[in-house]
Design an enzyme around this catalytic site. Structure first.
Site, short mmCIF file in Angstrom:
data_model
loop_
_atom_site.label_atom_id
_atom_site.label_comp_id
_atom_site.label_asym_id
_atom_site.label_seq_id
_atom_site.Cartn_x
_atom_site.Cartn_y
_atom_site.Cartn_z
N GLU A 22 17.64 -18.12 -4.64
CA GLU A 22 17.33 -16.75 -5.05
C GLU A 22 17.01 -16.66 -6.53
O GLU A 22 16.08 -15.94 -6.94
CB GLU A 22 18.50 -15.83 -4.69
CG GLU A 22 18.37 -14.40 -5.16
CD GLU A 22 17.20 -13.65 -4.54
OE1 GLU A 22 16.89 -12.55 -5.05
OE2 GLU A 22 16.58 -14.15 -3.58
N LYS B 97 6.28 -4.51 -2.20
CA LYS B 97 7.71 -4.28 -1.97
C LYS B 97 8.07 -4.48 -0.51
O LYS B 97 9.06 -5.09 -0.17
CB LYS B 97 8.08 -2.86 -2.43
CG LYS B 97 9.57 -2.54 -2.28
CD LYS B 97 10.42 -3.43 -3.16
CE LYS B 97 11.89 -3.07 -3.09
NZ LYS B 97 12.71 -4.07 -3.78
N LYS C 285 13.42 -15.33 -8.09
CA LYS C 285 13.30 -14.25 -9.05
C LYS C 285 12.42 -14.66 -10.24
O LYS C 285 11.58 -13.90 -10.70
CB LYS C 285 14.68 -13.81 -9.56
CG LYS C 285 15.47 -12.98 -8.61
CD LYS C 285 14.80 -11.63 -8.38
CE LYS C 285 15.15 -11.07 -7.02
NZ LYS C 285 14.46 -11.67 -5.90
N ARG D 195 5.49 -0.29 -4.57
CA ARG D 195 5.18 -1.02 -3.35
C ARG D 195 4.19 -2.17 -3.60
O ARG D 195 4.04 -3.04 -2.77
CB ARG D 195 4.59 -0.06 -2.31
CG ARG D 195 5.56 1.01 -1.87
CD ARG D 195 4.89 2.06 -1.02
NE ARG D 195 4.54 1.56 0.29
CZ ARG D 195 5.36 1.54 1.34
NH1 ARG D 195 6.59 2.00 1.21
NH2 ARG D 195 4.96 1.09 2.50
N ASN E 270 -3.08 1.93 5.75
CA ASN E 270 -2.26 0.76 5.46
C ASN E 270 -2.28 -0.14 6.68
O ASN E 270 -2.25 0.34 7.81
CB ASN E 270 -0.79 1.13 5.18
CG ASN E 270 -0.62 1.92 3.91
OD1 ASN E 270 -1.54 2.06 3.13
ND2 ASN E 270 0.57 2.44 3.71
N GLY E 271 -2.31 -1.45 6.46
CA GLY E 271 -2.25 -2.37 7.60
C GLY E 271 -3.51 -3.20 7.73
O GLY E 271 -4.34 -3.28 6.82
N CYS F 3 0.82 -1.20 0.00
CA CYS F 3 0.00 0.00 0.00
C CYS F 3 0.86 1.26 0.00
O CYS F 3 2.05 1.22 0.28
CB CYS F 3 -0.95 0.04 1.18
SG CYS F 3 -2.07 -1.35 1.33
N GLU G 115 8.80 -14.83 -9.09
CA GLU G 115 8.24 -13.52 -8.75
C GLU G 115 7.77 -12.73 -9.98
O GLU G 115 6.70 -12.13 -9.96
CB GLU G 115 9.27 -12.66 -8.00
CG GLU G 115 9.47 -13.05 -6.55
CD GLU G 115 10.50 -12.18 -5.87
OE1 GLU G 115 10.26 -11.77 -4.72
OE2 GLU G 115 11.55 -11.88 -6.49
N HIS H 247 17.52 -37.01 -4.55
CA HIS H 247 16.57 -37.36 -3.50
C HIS H 247 15.16 -36.86 -3.81
O HIS H 247 14.41 -36.49 -2.91
CB HIS H 247 17.05 -36.80 -2.15
CG HIS H 247 18.34 -37.40 -1.70
ND1 HIS H 247 18.41 -38.56 -0.97
CD2 HIS H 247 19.63 -37.00 -1.91
CE1 HIS H 247 19.68 -38.86 -0.73
NE2 HIS H 247 20.44 -37.93 -1.29
N TRP I 204 -3.41 -2.56 -1.40
CA TRP I 204 -3.12 -3.97 -1.63
C TRP I 204 -4.11 -4.74 -0.78
O TRP I 204 -4.09 -4.65 0.44
CB TRP I 204 -1.68 -4.28 -1.22
CG TRP I 204 -1.17 -5.62 -1.64
CD1 TRP I 204 -0.72 -5.98 -2.87
CD2 TRP I 204 -1.01 -6.78 -0.80
NE1 TRP I 204 -0.30 -7.29 -2.86
CE2 TRP I 204 -0.46 -7.80 -1.61
CE3 TRP I 204 -1.28 -7.05 0.54
CZ2 TRP I 204 -0.18 -9.07 -1.11
CZ3 TRP I 204 -1.01 -8.31 1.03
CH2 TRP I 204 -0.46 -9.30 0.21
#
Length: 615
Positions: free
Chosen positions: A488, A610, A492, A27, A101-102, A2, A495, A511, A75
């Site tokens: 990582e 973000k 990426k 964000r 926000n929250g 947000c 995402e 395995h 968001w």
């Protein structure tokens, strides 16, 4: 997540708020809205979609007049993304308007209580409950808006950053925060409110950052009043000068912020060790470490807490600290650490890593660690952020603003800071020789140049991306220091391209994951000559025998893997502990190019924020 923007002053608020919302798009959000008061009417316009959709709608349907206003990018948490659930929200009377926000965790109970008192609700949000709670208190207590906000916030459970104003008193905005960042830009008889400083950087360099459980009343022609929400005690405003500039948050000719930030890594890494690493004198100087050296040297163990990409940087640091400084390290997801009743003692050091410095789970882990008596050291990128203030000491990464939601330069600069700390502790403990210490410093100083060289592989990476852009799954393998890089790299790709990808230690392939390998499966293998090279080559041969498509990340001049792999991407040779700073670069580029070719929103991937400031 947000974004909040507000303005009160002598200028037209609309262009300031609109541009501020555009600066906060990084964000992550799903809807946007603006409320403006022109002295007569309170005009609210909001819509599902992007800020560009909001701008188009306002120009067709709403007034843009007024010198006080608030704007928001949402968001979704409570209620699906749609026009009705978008912020701002009115109170039932239409007098109060709020952005938030929250999450208000006890909103359901509060909503039932307000319904019983005759209030009605148009949206599914917790935010509409909050604004009506404030109005209810204001009416019953016959009090001013600021006091009503304070009483209301003492009744809610959860996290928030809010901005609210009353159209009947259009010379003030009341703001408050708990767990979600909020900054005030102080101008010449004008004030700016935002989730971070980027929306007002061109207007003022003076900023006040609210602390948790603080609220402020911002009024024209008067000084800012800041008070503690819990006990109403007064707080002296601390105005700090911003170091950021406008150029840093613009694309600078790159198609996307993510690509710009990938290419900024040589400079970002240099800025991170600049002034701290003096190879000629064989010295590392870090005030946060030096001032607390006794605690570091007497520590039984280091616990790293982080989320997402920062957690991967923490995994790299586990290898570095244990290898160089011989200190036991545990790396924890902050979200799990805070709930599993961990064993923490006064002889533990907790290193908390976060790009934004506002990650809710990491902040909660910090508070838990402090309550148990541990020494907490923060590693973050944002000066003045909550983690920078909550920790006992710390180090900034100096990566500069990172706008793309998918972290790139945050990862490499976090590893740089953690490497500096490990080397300094190793020297103090005597677990590294003078010659080896100096060799590490010299090699670390060369990393920016070697990253520059690695970036020259971009054309080759783009060609590989074009071949595998339609893959449905991808496997990433690495050993030792490069196992976290495999994680990582997979993150990426997930995402920003939405392709399913998994990272594994190369030895774990047999395995389970080996069952997935066929002629349609691309497998990225990090196979630099440093470390367990022969073992990785053996893994590659196993993949080859099952017709998997191999993309090898290799050291310059490698011939063995080149003969086995379908494609190779070369990186310069360096010390094993520093290879993650190079091997991650082609993986960032690969994800970027695949996402672009698939026409995805690279800088603002779906469903992602973000800074995750709520659970």
């Amino acid at each position: 997540m947000c974004g909040i923007v507000g303005y009160i002053g002598h200028k037209e608020a609309y262009p300031i708020i609109l541009e501020g919302l555009k600066r906060l798009e990084y964000r992550g959000y799903d809807s946007a809205g603006i409320a403006l008061y022109d002295g007569t009417d309170l005009n609210v316009c909001k819509t599902k979609g992007k800020v560009a959709d909001l701008e188009s709608r306002i120009e067709k349907e709403s007034s843009t007049k007024g010198s006080i206003g608030i704007g928001h990018t949402r968001w979704a948490t409570h209620g699906v993304p749609n026009d009705i659930n978008a912020h701002p929200h009115y109170s039932n009377s239409g007098d109060l308007v709020i952005i938030h926000n929250g999450i208000i965790e006890n909103y359901s109970a509060l909503r039932k209580e307000l319904l019983s008192r005759g209030y009605s609700f148009k949206s599914d949000t917790d935010t509409e409950v909050l604004v009506n709670l404030i109005e209810d208190i204001k009416r019953k207590e016959k009090t001013k808006l600021g006091k009503a906000v304070q009483i209301a916030l003492n009744q809610v459970v959860g996290a928030y950053a809010i901005a609210v104003f009353d159209k009947n008193k259009p010379d003030e905005i009341v703001i408050a925060r708990l767990g979600s960042p909020l900054a005030i830009g102080v101008g010449d008889n004008e004030f700016f409110i935002a989730s971070d400083a980027s929306p007002f950087i061109e207007y003022t360099k003076n900023a006040i950052y609210l602390e948790d459980e603080e609220m402020a009343i911002v009024r024209l022609g008067k000084e800012i009043k800041i008070r503690k929400i819990k006990d109403d005690s007064s707080v002296d405003p601390y105005v700090q000068e911003l170091q950021m500039n406008l150029e840093q948050i613009e694309k600078g000719g790159y198609e996307h912020f993510m690509l710009k930030e990938i290419y900024e890594q040589p400079r970002a890494i240099l800025d991170t060790f600049r002034g701290r690493l003096l190879s000629n004198e064989a010295i590392i100087k870090m005030v946060g470490v030096e001032d607390n050296m006794k605690k570091f040297l007497n520590a039984d163990r280091i616990i790293v807490v982080a989320c997402g990409t920062s957690w991967h940087a923490g995994l790299v640091s586990e290898y570095i600290f244990e290898d160089l400084a011989r200190i036991p390290v545990e790396v924890e997801y902050a979200s799990e650490f805070r709930y599993r009743n961990p064993v923490i003692t006064e002889k533990d050091i907790v290193i908390a890593i976060s790009q934004s410095g506002e990650t809710a789970d990491t902040l909660a882990a910090i508070k838990l660690a402090k309550s148990k008596g541990a020494f907490v050291f923060g590693v973050c990128n944002v000066v003045g952020s909550s983690i920078a203030r909550e920790t006992h000491a710390g180090a900034y990464t100096h990566a500069g603003p990172e706008i793309g939601v998918a972290s790139t330069k945050a990862f490499t600069t976090q590893i740089t800071v953690l490497t500096l700390i490990a080397l300094r502790l190793a020297r103090a403990k005597g677990t590294i020789s003078s010659s080896d210490f100096r060799r590490h410093l010299i090699e670390l100083e060369l990393i920016p140049e070697k990253v520059e060289k690695t970036l020259l592989s971009d054309k080759n990476v783009k060609t590989i991306a074009s071949i595998y852009k339609d893959a449905k799954n991808c496997l990433y393998l690495g050993r030792g220091y490069n196992f976290p890089v495999a994680l990582e790299g997979a993150l990426k790709l997930k995402e920003i391209s939405y392709i399913h990808a998994e990272g594994y230690p190369a030895a774990e392939m047999k395995h389970g994951p080996i069952a997935l390998i066929d002629e349609n499966m691309p497998i990225v293998v990090i196979a630099t000559k440093m470390g367990h090279y022969e073992k990785v080559v053996s893994n590659i041969e196993e993949i080859k025998s099952r017709e998997g498509k191999i993309i090898g990340i290799v050291t310059e001049g490698d011939e063995t893997v080149k003969k086995l792999a379908d494609h190779v991407i070369e990186v310069p040779e360096t010390l094993e502990s520093l290879t993650p700073l190079l091997t991650t670069i082609p993986l960032q580029l690969l994800s970027y190019h695949i996402a672009v070719m698939l026409d995805k929103n690279v800088d603002q991937p779906r469903n992602l924020a973000k800074s995750v400031t709520v659970e």
